[in-house]
Design a protein around this motif. Structure first.
Motif, PDB file in Angstrom:
ATOM      1  N   VAL C 241       0.854  -1.188   0.000  1.00 55.77           N
ATOM      2  CA  VAL C 241       0.000   0.000   0.000  1.00 55.77           C
ATOM      3  C   VAL C 241       0.886   1.233   0.000  1.00 55.77           C
ATOM      4  O   VAL C 241       1.864   1.311   0.749  1.00 55.77           O
ATOM      5  N   ILE C 242       0.537   2.158  -0.872  1.00 55.91           N
ATOM      6  CA  ILE C 242       1.287   3.413  -0.956  1.00 55.91           C
ATOM      7  C   ILE C 242       0.301   4.561  -0.751  1.00 55.91           C
ATOM      8  O   ILE C 242      -0.765   4.584  -1.369  1.00 55.91           O
ATOM      9  N   THR C 525       4.348   0.814   2.229  1.00 59.13           N
ATOM     10  CA  THR C 525       4.553  -0.354   3.094  1.00 59.13           C
ATOM     11  C   THR C 525       5.727  -1.209   2.638  1.00 59.13           C
ATOM     12  O   THR C 525       6.240  -2.013   3.414  1.00 59.13           O
ATOM     13  N   ALA C 526       6.168  -1.012   1.376  1.00 59.54           N
ATOM     14  CA  ALA C 526       7.324  -1.777   0.925  1.00 59.54           C
ATOM     15  C   ALA C 526       8.630  -1.098   1.329  1.00 59.54           C
ATOM     16  O   ALA C 526       9.693  -1.700   1.264  1.00 59.54           O
ATOM     17  N   ALA C 527       8.556   0.146   1.722  1.00 55.01           N
ATOM     18  CA  ALA C 527       9.770   0.897   2.035  1.00 55.01           C
ATOM     19  C   ALA C 527       9.974   1.096   3.531  1.00 55.01           C
ATOM     20  O   ALA C 527      11.099   1.043   4.016  1.00 55.01           O
ATOM     21  N   VAL C 528       8.897   1.311   4.244  1.00 55.36           N
ATOM     22  CA  VAL C 528       9.060   1.646   5.655  1.00 55.36           C
ATOM     23  C   VAL C 528       8.616   0.466   6.515  1.00 55.36           C
ATOM     24  O   VAL C 528       7.794  -0.342   6.094  1.00 55.36           O
ATOM     25  N   PRO C 529       9.168   0.358   7.721  1.00 52.44           N
ATOM     26  CA  PRO C 529       8.764  -0.751   8.581  1.00 52.44           C
ATOM     27  C   PRO C 529       7.296  -0.632   8.978  1.00 52.44           C
ATOM     28  O   PRO C 529       6.719   0.457   8.919  1.00 52.44           O
ATOM     29  N   TYR C 530       6.721  -1.754   9.380  1.00 48.46           N
ATOM     30  CA  TYR C 530       5.308  -1.778   9.760  1.00 48.46           C
ATOM     31  C   TYR C 530       5.032  -0.694  10.798  1.00 48.46           C
ATOM     32  O   TYR C 530       5.806  -0.483  11.729  1.00 48.46           O
TER      33      TYR C 530
END
Lengths: 291, 150, 797
Positions: C241-242, C525-530
């Motif tokens: 999700v972006i 969500t692919a770049a930053v931690p949960y």
């Protein structure tokens, strides 16, 4: 927010516009500034098959003095009316009214003719047009006719304009010395339309109210002349008390509108309040006591 | 939205009753009626186009007459749906004789849903009154042309 | 943080603004993918109806139409709309993403149309023919829960979603001891959040890689990712999700909406990117609403105005379905109903009512503005009843600074505060004593000035996890790049709060760089931690603390490296101007870049040290924070029209330590304006048939610049002990503090007319009626004292 399909025409001349209007009849709508028509089309509450855009048409946006009157082309924008040095000097009521419409963006696009022809019951201009006893010129392929402002507004969103006619010019008087006018308005907080808008024009002669005209918008299905107010004032000496008493008649006999923002009763009461305020300001201006 | 009012019609009560219950005549009274055809006893399929200046809405639906007490009173229901949403009106009509003329009293509820309800609240009351007025104007005109003897 | 700082605490201009001002930001609607389709929803015009039949045939065959789907077509393929709140005995059927058999509010989606362009789409939407059988709608929440009302959901035959009860202290004793009992019904009207950017979703599925990417205008990218995976049955590691630029949310995008799941499903089903962008009309109808509570209070007080106990009964209108946090919001009201006062005993009953309207959920303040409004109106009612100054009544009931941490009878513990200090400052800065004199003078002239106070406490920095439905922590990864630039990846999801600036200030301060050297990444969500997301004024207090801790970890690592290179004690090194300095040996320093280089080239690291410069922290606070403040509002009412004019506004807010005062002021200003909206203009009105008749901006009145006075903002600083930054959060404070201050001012102005309460919004006609129908009709120029006597006489009756 996408309108139903329509065919778009942008005539270059009045003649061409009238020909298109004749050809397409009531399936066509005229587009002026577009501030009422386009939102209705985008919501698909209006779905004309033909849109005739008057925006490219030359020669309908002017403000000029002619034989003691000021002639205004129907495609003149609110901003042009607000800022016209001619109107500010000779008929400031119209500039004052234009300045009370919507916001800057609306005033830059919306036109005098478009607003009057649409005849929204809460539009600002009709009050002033009535108080100024303006002349409305309408062209059709059959010729030209003119009516007084008092005859122009027939009902909610309904005017004298017949199929095939275009409102082309509005003529207002140049206000002389001893005449004062004012537009006072209670704005609807969301739309900025007039919950009540009152334009008053008075001429003082020998300290008395010689001529008086009061136009009211927002209160009923159409803008109207508050003749009861005028009758209660004509020929009398202006006083705070007299103006307040006369203003009480502002909504007499009117089928007052009711909506979320104002009940019929409140609208009628506010008609009286704003009529008094407009009268006071107009009288002060006529007497030269206030700007 | 409540609607109510009365109108004096220059016709005998029987004629007014006849007008309200005859689909062909009723269709002529209904503003913007494009189609009205039988769909059962006292039930008709209708298509109407309501218009106020540039604002217009096409609805298709039904008209239903009920609680008929000839020639005194009946209930009329009109409902339709279209692109601007839906509308529904229901009311009772009472007819009384007044010196050879007929007084028609109506009282009912009208409801609109969808776009018109959301954006038209400041004009809806007046628009409804005008449509009802048009209905009775058309009724009066029909009665005039049918009087006398037609 | 007591030492002199270079960037922290300084009013830096927002790094975000240039792109927003220049029109260079990218929102969902700006994104275009090859082969992208457009989706739109057919929505119910009925508030309550059975769906008899949906005829999609005409739309299916219209030019440009790719597909038309109804609930039938997606049955079993998309899960219901999730609700994260869990309360005992919660009863309501879950919301299907497309209405199934029955619609329960105007705007509920019945079908979705997908077309090759927006024009074909819009035309086709009109061609879907839905046959409804209308049912009687339930619009009024009190009628909804009374006997014989039509039922919305079978599991809840009385339309009661839940009852939430809380009792603390000896309430019976309190009322027995009371000199006076004060009762009032206080309404919190329904509001529409109206974020400037409506919602929007774009989804793309790559069948080869089996990856689903969803761009959504949301405040909670990670929670959305998890929920979408669950709703669609997709493996979560293939869902991304972006959030591109998000144009405001105010809580309305702290949710998982049906459209997000349907659009993602369509992208997978059709194998082409699909986009949906909400219209403003849809935004009014089907994005969550806020507030909507009916509060009844009974307060037991002594003759001196000391609160002994309060009973609250609140009916909360939840709307037709649960959205993500719908049932939870009124319970937040419950937790904060003691306000900033010592309330020895309290009894609270909250009833969640189901009605045929859009769901309510978190809207700026989410439950706390309601609570503050109730309790602050109550304090003024007590003052009026006892003929005492409202400031005095408040002071009398404040806990003392030494009482903190302070446990309330509602079960929360306030971290730190000094309510006296903020009130004193607000009174002083507003010239309160002088204002009262001015008011008395003007009343004699028939002019109605009103002075309103509000002293508030709110609950912020949403955490710890024990008190949160989906985790109360936040994450941050900080990465120092080989070239010396710093990237802060935050699990929070700012959408207007300005954390790209304030986090950069922290980074620059801690590592001795400039804010331009620090870039903040969020919302991918692919770049930053949960992460949990941005809401409840938690972005800085929780998300900022995670970033701070990661920055400290990296600074310590860099110090270790530098110490090793320089032969110095790492404890004695300081960072500044892009260099690392030794405190002990004159001007000895090395460039920061040298230490960074050592970390990456990894040839000269201290023995045993891992290469690289990445640090991640998951921070969970030990408690909420409780910001507080005191607001003073001055209004004048036009007696002829009932028009309320705001003359003066003074706000004193205490949000603990401040990273950037400019951002804090911006939040306070914006919050006050939104409070002006609720107090004076805004109102979502459903008619008796369940039609939203304030369905667009021509009738739903938002506050405009012209209606606002100059806002004077001041601060007291009481650091929070629950995070190392000592910050509390300020995203909602303005909205919470200002609403009662404004209404208290309006009621105060109307005191000569015997008015003790005015419902919001303070619309002209409502005020005008109170002034003109007040029995007995008073002469407008009666002196204030006579008016006060009359008023007292009227109350005695």
């Amino acid at each position: 927010m996408i309108p139903a399909p329509f065919e778009y025409h942008a005539p270059k001349s009045l003649e061409e516009a009238l020909r298109l209007l004749d050809r397409h009849g009531d399936e066509a709508k005229l587009l002026a500034g577009g501030h009422s028509l386009l939102p209705m089309m985008k919501l698909r509450l209006a779905a004309p098959r033909f849109v005739i855009d008057l925006g490219r048409l030359k020669g309908l946006d002017y403000i000029r003095e002619e034989q003691g009157m000021i002639a205004i082309g129907a495609m003149t924008t609110h901003a042009e009316i607000e800022n016209s040095s001619l109107l500010r000097a000779k008929c400031p009521l119209l500039s004052e009214t234009a300045a009370a419409i919507g916001d800057v963006q609306v005033r830059n696009r919306g036109t005098l003719g478009g607003s009057l022809a649409h005849a929204d019951p809460a539009a600002d201009y009709p009050a002033s047009i009535l108080a100024l006893e303006a002349q409305m010129t309408m062209n059709s392929s059959m010729g030209v006719r003119a009516v007084d402002a008092a005859e122009f507004f027939l009902d909610m969103l309904t005017t004298q304009l017949r199929p095939g006619e275009i409102l082309t010019e509005i003529r207002v008087p140049a206000l002389g010395k001893g005449t004062g006018a004012a537009y006072c308005k209670l704005s609807q907080p969301a739309s900025g339309y007039a919950v009540v808008g009152v334009a008053a024009r008075v001429t003082l002669a020998a300290g008395k109210l010689a001529q008086i005209a009061v136009g009211v918008t927002g209160v009923g299905p159409k803008a109207y002349r508050a003749v009861n107010v005028e009758d209660a004032l004509r020929g009398k000496k202006a006083s705070e008390k007299l103006l307040a008493e006369a203003a009480r008649h502002a909504a007499r006999g009117v089928e007052a509108l009711a909506d979320l923002h104002a009940s019929a009763g409140y609208r009628s009461e506010m008609a009286a309040v704003f009529t008094r305020r407009a009268l006071e300001r107009a009288v002060a201006r006529a007497a030269g006591t206030k700007a | 939205m409540k609607v109510q009012g009365q109108i004096l019609l220059a016709a005998a009560r029987g004629q007014v009753w006849d007008l309200l219950t005859d689909p062909a005549k009723l269709a002529k009274c209904l503003p913007g009626c494009e189609k009205l055809e039988a769909a059962g006893p006292d039930r008709y399929k209708v298509s109407v186009k309501f218009a106020l200046a540039a604002i217009s809405g096409s609805y298709s639906g039904a008209v239903e007459l009920s609680e008929k007490k000839q020639p005194e009173s009946l209930r009329i229901m009109l409902e339709g749906k279209g692109t601007p949403g839906f509308m529904k009106g229901e009311g009772r009509i009472r007819l009384t004789e007044k010196q050879g003329q007929t007084e028609l009293r109506y009282e009912g509820e009208a409801q609109v849903g969808g776009m018109i309800a959301a954006v038209g609240q400041r004009m809806i009351d007046v628009a409804a009154r005008r449509i009802i007025q048009q209905f009775f104007d058309a009724a009066a005109a029909q009665l005039r042309s049918s009087v006398p003897g037609a | 943080m007591a030492t002199a700082t270079k960037y922290i605490g300084k009013p830096l201009k927002r790094k975000e603004d240039p792109r927003l001002i220049h029109g260079l930001a990218h929102y969902v609607d700006d994104l275009v993918l090859a082969g992208m389709l457009h989706a739109g929803f057919v929505r119910s015009p009925h508030a309550h109806a059975l769906i008899k039949f949906v005829d999609t045939s005409k739309a299916q065959s219209a030019p440009g139409v790719v597909a038309v789907l109804t609930a039938e077509d997606v049955r079993g393929q998309i899960g219901a709309v999730p609700c994260a709140a869990v309360l005992p005995d919660m009863k309501a059927a879950p919301r299907p993403v497309l209405a199934t058999g029955r619609v329960r509010f105007v705007g509920e989606a019945v079908a979705v149309v997908i077309a090759s362009d927006r024009y074909a789409l819009r035309d086709a939407l009109d061609l879907v023919d839905v046959d409804y059988e209308s049912l009687t709608p339930v619009v009024d929440p009190e009628k909804a829960i009374s006997k014989g009302a039509p039922v919305l959901h079978e599991p809840s035959p009385d339309n009661v979603a839940y009852r939430w009860e809380l009792e603390g202290g000896d309430i019976k004793k309190a009322f027995k001891q009371a000199d006076k009992v004060i009762r009032q019904r206080i309404l919190n009207q329904r509001l529409v959040p109206v974020a400037m950017e409506p919602r929007g979703v774009l989804a793309e599925y790559k069948p080869g890689e089996k990856t689903l990417t969803v761009w959504s205008s949301t405040q909670i990218p990670h929670l959305l990712k998890t929920q979408l995976a669950a709703m669609l049955g997709a493996p979560e590691h293939s869902v991304r999700v972006i959030t591109p630029e998000v144009g405001g949310g105010f809580g309305s995008k702290l949710n998982v909406y049906p459209e997000e799941a349907v659009i993602a499903h369509l992208a997978m089903r059709l194998g082409r990117p699909v986009k949906w962008v909400e219209t403003r009309r849809e935004n009014f109808l089907c994005t969550i609403h806020g507030r909507d509570q009916i509060g009844d209070v009974e307060a037991a007080v002594t003759k001196d105005g000391v609160l002994l106990g309060v009973k609250w009964r609140i009916v909360a209108d939840l709307g037709a379905y649960y959205q993500l946090l719908t049932p939870l919001i009124p319970t937040l009201t419950g937790l904060m109903l003691a306000g900033c006062y010592k309330v020895p005993a309290i009894r609270i009953e909250i009833i969640g009512a189901l009605t045929n309207k859009m769901s309510t959920d978190a809207y700026r303040g989410a439950g706390r503005p309601e609570a503050t409004y109730y309790i602050e109106r109550l304090m003024d009612l007590i003052a009026a009843e006892l003929k005492k100054d409202p400031a005095e009544i408040r002071r009398k009931n404040f806990p003392q600074p030494k009482d903190f941490p302070y446990a309330t009878p509602t079960g929360v513990t306030y971290d730190s505060a000094n309510y006296q200090k903020s009130l004193d400052l607000a009174l002083q800065k507003s010239g309160y004593a002088k204002l009262r004199k001015e008011q008395a003078k003007l009343r004699k002239q028939g002019r109605y000035l009103g002075i309103g106070l509000s002293t508030y406490v709110e609950i912020c920095a949403m955490g710890p996890s024990s008190a949160m439905p989906a985790g109360g922590w936040e994450s941050a990864t900080v990465r120092v790049e080989p070239t010396g630039k710093v990237t802060i990846l935050t699990g929070a999801s700012p959408h207007g709060q300005g954390q790209e600036t304030s986090f950069a200030q922290m980074g620059a301060e801690i590592l001795g760089l400039t804010p331009d050297d620090v870039h903040v990444v969020h919302g991918d969500t692919a770049a930053v931690p949960y992460g949990i997301g941005t809401f409840g004024s938690r972005g800085t207090a929780v998300g900022g603390t995670a970033a701070y801790k990661s920055l400290i970890k990296l600074r310590d690592k860099l110090a270790q490296i530098a110490g090793h290179l320089m032969g110095e004690d790492p404890q004695k090194l300081v960072f500044g101007d892009g260099r690392i300095w030794s405190k002990s040996a004159g001007n000895k320093s090395i460039g920061l870049i040298e230490a960074i280089g050592a970390a990456y080239v990894a040839k000269t690291l201290p023995p045993g040290m891992e290469p690289g410069l990445d640090a991640t922290t998951f921070f969970e606070p030990s408690n909420f924070t409780f910001p507080f403040g005191a607001h003073v509002c001055v209004v004048e009412i036009d007696a002829e029209t009932g028009d309320v004019r705001l003359l003066k506004y003074v706000a004193v807010d205490d949000c603990g330590n401040v990273l950037n005062p400019l951002l804090v002021e911006g939040q306070v200003h914006g919050g006050i304006v939104q409070a002006v909206g609720q107090a004076m203009f805004e109102e979502a009105v459903y008619d008796e048939h369940g039609q939203l008749i304030t369905g667009e901006l021509m009738d739903y009145a938002l506050p405009r610049a012209g209606a606002l006075p100059w806002m004077e903002t001041h601060r007291t600083v009481t650091p929070s002990p629950v995070n190392p930054l000592g910050v509390k959060g300020v995203g909602e404070a303005g909205t919470i503090g200002a609403t009662p201050a404004i209404i208290n001012a309006v009621v105060d102005a109307l005191a000569p007319f015997g008015v003790r309460h005015v419902d919001m919004p303070a619309k002209r006609e409502r005020i005008w009626k109170l002034m003109h129908e007040a029995p007995p009709r008073r002469a407008p120029r009666a002196p204030a004292k006579a008016a006060a006597r009359r008023q007292a006489g009227r109350r005695a009756k």
